[in-house]
Design an enzyme around this catalytic site. Structure first.
Site, PDB file in Angstrom:
ATOM      1  N   ASP A   1       0.332  24.723  27.649  1.00 22.47           N
ATOM      2  CA  ASP A   1       0.647  23.552  26.840  1.00 22.47           C
ATOM      3  C   ASP A   1      -0.481  22.516  26.900  1.00 22.47           C
ATOM      4  O   ASP A   1      -0.991  22.210  27.979  1.00 22.47           O
ATOM      5  CB  ASP A   1       1.933  22.911  27.367  1.00 22.47           C
TER       6      ASP A   1
ATOM      7  N   GLN B   1       4.401  27.672  29.613  1.00 22.92           N
ATOM      8  CA  GLN B   1       3.623  27.487  28.393  1.00 22.92           C
ATOM      9  C   GLN B   1       2.196  27.052  28.731  1.00 22.92           C
ATOM     10  O   GLN B   1       1.979  26.283  29.662  1.00 22.92           O
ATOM     11  CB  GLN B   1       4.253  26.404  27.511  1.00 22.92           C
TER      12      GLN B   1
ATOM     13  N   ARG C   1      14.941  26.296  29.431  1.00 19.43           N
ATOM     14  CA  ARG C   1      15.769  26.061  28.248  1.00 19.43           C
ATOM     15  C   ARG C   1      16.978  26.981  28.298  1.00 19.43           C
ATOM     16  O   ARG C   1      16.837  28.189  28.519  1.00 19.43           O
ATOM     17  CB  ARG C   1      14.967  26.307  26.962  1.00 19.43           C
TER      18      ARG C   1
ATOM     19  N   HIS D   1      -1.783  18.594  25.069  1.00 14.37           N
ATOM     20  CA  HIS D   1      -1.501  17.463  24.191  1.00 14.37           C
ATOM     21  C   HIS D   1      -2.782  16.665  24.029  1.00 14.37           C
ATOM     22  O   HIS D   1      -3.450  16.333  25.000  1.00 14.37           O
ATOM     23  CB  HIS D   1      -0.368  16.610  24.771  1.00 14.37           C
TER      24      HIS D   1
ATOM     25  N   HIS E   1       0.518  18.333  19.672  1.00 13.85           N
ATOM     26  CA  HIS E   1       1.073  19.265  20.650  1.00 13.85           C
ATOM     27  C   HIS E   1       0.543  20.650  20.273  1.00 13.85           C
ATOM     28  O   HIS E   1       0.555  21.006  19.088  1.00 13.85           O
ATOM     29  CB  HIS E   1       2.605  19.328  20.571  1.00 13.85           C
TER      30      HIS E   1
ATOM     31  N   LYS F   1       4.386  21.402  11.770  1.00 12.99           N
ATOM     32  CA  LYS F   1       3.607  22.275  12.653  1.00 12.99           C
ATOM     33  C   LYS F   1       3.015  23.457  11.897  1.00 12.99           C
ATOM     34  O   LYS F   1       3.490  23.852  10.832  1.00 12.99           O
ATOM     35  CB  LYS F   1       4.479  22.796  13.795  1.00 12.99           C
TER      36      LYS F   1
ATOM     37  N   CYS G   1       5.612  17.646  27.023  1.00  9.47           N
ATOM     38  CA  CYS G   1       4.990  16.496  26.358  1.00  9.47           C
ATOM     39  C   CYS G   1       5.328  15.143  27.000  1.00  9.47           C
ATOM     40  O   CYS G   1       4.423  14.313  27.175  1.00  9.47           O
ATOM     41  CB  CYS G   1       5.298  16.489  24.862  1.00  9.47           C
TER      42      CYS G   1
END
Length: 579
Positions: free
Chosen positions: A325, A323, A305, A327, A453, A407, A276
């Site tokens: 991902d 991911q 991570r 946004h 997100h 979320k 992000c």
């Protein structure tokens, strides 16, 4: 009877049995969990399979005696004196951490007692069906510097029938375990000591499967108005202070420093745990009009991570993963439309891959979070109203939101009705404020966009694990890295096999020829073990007639077929993406 109470009571009986068999063992904790219960013990020698059988026999005796669970309250001082006398050091530590002035214990069998707030079932005889499953190591409080304990896992149900069904599914799950299927079928391995734990090495078949997922995702996102972006894998530490990740997520982040001769010139970077901030910087790189919104950025972004060794689990929990991902930066009046569009995208994608059943959770504000109460409420309302307007059932998962916003988690259910966390939609007012994001509205004034997100498949690694387990390694033909194995019976038809392979290549089909000097039966068996969707056996008769003898996975011999007919058939399957 509530199942978690039954299971927690069964863990109490487990502890009683262990203390009867090994009086010197120290007790730690024994909660109920989603599929059963566990109890942690401090025992010098490891528990063996024979030990588990002895413990089960002792538990059956306790259950047969129908011993009542007797609750007793006492002061913390009294409890401390009691457990000091028993030498139960872990219980003493638990007592110190209890904020109340009084604590409770439960007794069974006259002489066994355990520190426990309860509740429990009335008596041990109410336990009708249980099974001890496995032993694993577990650090006390999950901290690696603490003593390593032995954790015995078990499960319990209200009826023998339910237990048998669960154990049957458990055996089936072992056959589907992606940690075995992946290496066996040549998709990946994760056990390169030189690289470190929790990192994935994709072998050719796995890399090809991943390409299929990536190509599908890129095409579908472009169709739906997303813009592809790519952001760096490392960014300066200060960025993560601004985003809040450094304060709220630091324990899971990897730091990187430059090697500079002059220490004053050294710079500190973070291996990105999230995508992000990078997307935010792209948004900030130019000014935006309200007419441009919504802006949807999509990235197949690899993140890192730090996960403790004890929680790493195949492709499901790794330290480096990618991911899908995205946004979305939108206007307030666009928020619910965008959320509902994401939900539709998720459901459409899951159906393509053969997952038709999902569970939905709405996760609310955690204790450690940023942003105002008003913004959190607006974000939560937008998510909840979108679910209601779509007519979807959901559960509230209190306090499990991201630190910057609530979320929606959409968990797919596989062939064994297990839930896999994949898609998530997070509504965020906080990060746009922290980064001073803006757009120019119709009145000429700058205003703050709302940020969503979201991921669809989530981690590509986790989704690949789910796919392998869903299909037991027998992926649909459109996803199979090798769709056709061509097996010439003898050397005289090798040239015909090569022509078949050349034709397959021209048609965009993924085929390989197995002309090894092995028996026909062995080569067929190995192709079947590798879960190949189709096997084409070629003898002199097929070469003369220009046909192929077709074997289909799960159905066996389908007889001779003209090559064009076979190609039309398999291409039709691929086009329809049948599962």
């Amino acid at each position: 009877m509530e199942l978690d109470i039954l299971r927690h009571s069964c863990s109490h009986v487990l502890a009683q049995a262990v203390k009867k068999l090994w009086p010197d063992v120290l007790l730690a904790i024994g909660p109920s969990i989603e599929d059963g219960f566990y109890y942690d013990f401090d025992k010098k020698e490891p528990f063996t399979d024979e030990d588990l059988a002895s413990i089960e026999n002792e538990m059956r005796q306790i259950i047969k005696r129908n011993e009542p669970f007797i609750r007793q309250e006492m002061t913390k001082g009294e409890a401390k004196a009691l457990f000091e006398k028993l030498g139960e050091n872990y219980k003493l530590e638990l007592i110190r951490d209890i904020p109340d002035e009084k604590v409770s214990i439960y007794k069974t069998g006259g002489d066994f007692l355990d520190l426990c707030r309860g509740p429990h079932i009335e008596s041990t005889g109410q336990i009708k069906a249980f099974k001890l499953l496995s032993v694993a190591g577990a650090y006390w409080h999950g901290i690696e510097t603490n003593p390593m304990l032995q954790r015995i896992y078990g499960t319990a149900f209200e009826s023998v029938k339910e237990l048998e069904e669960y154990l049957k599914n458990l055996e089936e799950a072992k056959k589907r375990d992606h940690r075995k299927l992946g290496p066996q079928l040549g998709y990946f391995d994760m056990y390169q000591e030189e690289a470190g734990a929790g990192l994935v090495f994709y072998h050719p078949k796995g890399a090809l499967l991943r390409k299929f997922l990536e190509d599908y995702e890129k095409d579908e996102h472009l169709k739906r108005g997303y813009q592809l972006v790519i952001t760096p894998n490392i960014m300066q530490e200060g960025l993560w202070h601004t985003s809040g990740h450094y304060d709220y997520y630091r324990q899971n982040m990897y730091g990187v420093s430059t090697f500079a001769e002059d220490p004053s010139e050294a710079q500190k970077f973070i291996l990105k745990p999230m995508n992000c901030p990078g997307h935010i910087l792209i948004y900030k790189s130019k000014s935006h009009s309200y007419k441009e919104l919504p802006i949807r950025y999509f990235e197949l972004g690899t993140v890192y991570r730090y996960e403790k060794a004890g929680v790493l689990h195949g492709l499901l929990r790794v330290r480096g993963f990618t991911q899908d991902d995205a946004h979305i930066f939108c206007l307030p009046e666009q928020l619910k439309t965008e959320i509902k569009g994401i939900i539709d995208f998720v459901f459409d994608t899951m159906k393509v891959f053969g997952f038709n059943d999902v569970g939905i959770e709405l996760s609310t504000r955690p204790e450690k979070s940023i942003g105002s109460d008003e913004d959190w409420q607006r974000a939560t309302d937008a998510l909840e109203e979108s679910l209601k307007e779509k007519g979807l059932q959901y559960e509230i998962n209190a306090g499990d939101g991201a630190f910057y916003g609530p979320k929606i988690d959409i968990k797919l259910k596989d062939a064994l009705n297990r839930k896999w966390q994949c898609a998530t939609i997070q509504c965020d007012f906080a990060l746009p404020q922290r980064f001073n994001l803006a757009y120019v509205d119709s009145d000429g004034k700058e205003k703050q966009p709302i940020m969503l997100h979201r991921v669809l498949l989530g981690s590509l690694e986790r989704f690949m694990g789910a796919l392998l387990e869903q299909y037991k390694g027998a992926l649909p033909v459109w996803l199979s890295p090798v769709q056709v194995v061509v097996i010439p019976v003898k050397e005289q038809v090798y040239e015909y096999a090569a022509r078949i392979k050349e034709r397959m290549d021209k048609e965009g089909l993924r085929a390989q020829v197995d002309d090894r000097n092995e028996t026909l039966g062995k080569r067929i068996r190995e192709a079947e073990v590798q879960k190949s969707p189709y096997i084409l056996v070629l003898g002199e008769r097929e070469a003369q007639a220009g046909t192929v003898a077709v074997r289909k996975r799960g159905e066996g011999d389908k007889g001779a077929m003209a090559l064009d007919e076979f190609i039309d058939k398999i291409k039709d399957e691929i086009t329809k993406k049948t599962t």
